[in-house]
Design an enzyme around this catalytic site. Structure first.
Site, short mmCIF file in Angstrom:
data_model
loop_
_atom_site.label_atom_id
_atom_site.label_comp_id
_atom_site.label_asym_id
_atom_site.label_seq_id
_atom_site.Cartn_x
_atom_site.Cartn_y
_atom_site.Cartn_z
N CYS A 66 6.46 -23.56 19.35
CA CYS A 66 6.54 -22.66 17.92
C CYS A 66 7.34 -21.46 18.41
O CYS A 66 8.62 -21.58 18.51
CB CYS A 66 5.25 -22.49 17.44
SG CYS A 66 5.04 -21.92 15.70
N HIS B 72 2.75 -27.58 16.25
CA HIS B 72 1.49 -27.27 16.94
C HIS B 72 0.53 -28.70 16.98
O HIS B 72 -0.53 -28.77 16.80
CB HIS B 72 0.65 -26.25 16.40
CG HIS B 72 1.13 -24.96 16.39
ND1 HIS B 72 1.11 -24.21 17.55
CD2 HIS B 72 1.82 -24.15 15.53
CE1 HIS B 72 1.54 -22.96 17.36
NE2 HIS B 72 2.30 -23.14 16.19
N GLU C 140 -0.94 -29.37 19.68
CA GLU C 140 -2.08 -29.02 20.53
C GLU C 140 -3.26 -28.62 19.50
O GLU C 140 -4.35 -28.43 19.89
CB GLU C 140 -1.96 -27.97 21.47
CG GLU C 140 -1.70 -26.52 20.98
CD GLU C 140 -0.36 -25.96 20.12
OE1 GLU C 140 -0.33 -24.99 19.65
OE2 GLU C 140 0.35 -27.26 20.03
#
Length: 305
Positions: free
Chosen positions: A142, A235, A237
């Site tokens: 990011c 993202h 994660e």
């Protein structure tokens, strides 16, 4: 195989409860095997949340991974206790003499600032330069990806008309990429950002190749030819409730915020979000660790150049 993390790191019990194979330092020293040494520069304010998210993914592979945590010395965390930072985080001065198989640079909530205005920018530049000769592969996430593209290749971020917020459909554009080996033709990834990078700016850089894109979110992954630097704009994660927590935080603070797209069933914020990115997140990190770290890094870590 397990991820090796410090004995008392808060993420340890969370991951054990999820049946993630965690090995503490005490147990790891009894095994005669060289783990992959992964360094994570954690720029997110909620350190423990990010530690757990990343550890969950890199611990879900057949490889033994030793995760070490790095903080900037020029910015002190205000959202995580000083005791936690002292116990588990190192500064660049403490590790710059060492080499690492892989490195992760996280995002940061500073994307609407100019890079040079960020308090720790000079220190981050020093770390990114150091990574060229001390890390086999760096995985930039990011804002970390935007910072890396700007530092390494002069590609600047651009403001979006409105915040990109939600879970979006993606595709693999470079079908031969081993980073996306085993992926479906379409997959989903969360995004939460006010800025982006232009496709044409990346295409104009001969050192970079665009691997994956989204009609709504733009470039998702681009990388150098050998994967020494990998830039990921989304993202993968994120936990299932991360976007919900962000949405309600801003809503309760009276800030302008749209309901995250493709997230709450029927766009109903009272409904439980649908998680549709977990499998691709695990595969993305597994492929990175296997093909761009484990298969590439020398057994003698000091031979990394």
């Amino acid at each position: 195989m397990p991820i090796k993390i410090p004995n008392l790191l808060p993420a340890t019990q969370i991951l054990l409860d999820e049946n993630i194979f965690v090995m503490t330092e005490t147990r790891a020293i009894t095994q005669d095997i060289r783990p992959l040494h992964i360094l994570m520069l954690n720029l997110m304010p909620q350190k423990i949340v990010t530690e757990t998210q990343i550890a969950r993914l890199i611990g879900n592979t057949p490889l033994q991974v030793e995760l070490e945590l790095l903080q900037t010395a020029t910015h002190k965390s205000t959202h995580t206790s000083a005791d936690h930072m002292i116990a588990f985080y190192k500064t660049f001065e403490e590790i710059k003499h060492r080499k690492f198989d892989g490195m992760i640079i996280t995002g940061a909530p500073v994307e609407q600032m100019e890079f040079e205005e960020v308090e720790y920018w000079d220190e981050l530049c020093e770390i990114m330069e150091w990574s060229k000769t001390h890390v086999t592969s760096t995985f930039n996430i990011c804002w970390g990806a935007q910072a890396g593209l700007y530092y390494h290749y002069g590609i600047n971020k651009v403001p979006l008309e409105k915040k990109l917020f939600g879970v979006f459909r993606h595709r693999v554009d470079h079908k031969g990429s081993i980073l996306f080996r085993g992926f479906d033709d379409e997959f989903w990834v969360p995004h939460s950002r006010h800025t982006g990078v232009r496709t044409e700016d990346i295409e104009a850089c001969p050192e970079l190749k665009i691997i994956s894109t989204s009609d709504r979110a733009g470039v998702f992954v681009c990388m150098t030819d050998k994967g020494r630097q990998i830039f990921v704009t989304g993202h993968s994660e994120y936990d299932g409730d991360t976007l919900a927590r962000e949405y309600f935080r801003d809503l309760n603070a009276g800030l302008p915020i749209d309901i995250p797209e493709n997230y709450f069933p029927g766009d109903d914020p009272t409904a439980t979000p649908v998680v549709r990115w977990r499998s691709c997140a695990n595969l993305l990190y597994s492929n990175w660790l296997n093909y761009f770290v484990y298969q590439t890094t020398p057994y003698d870590i000091e031979e990394i150049r």
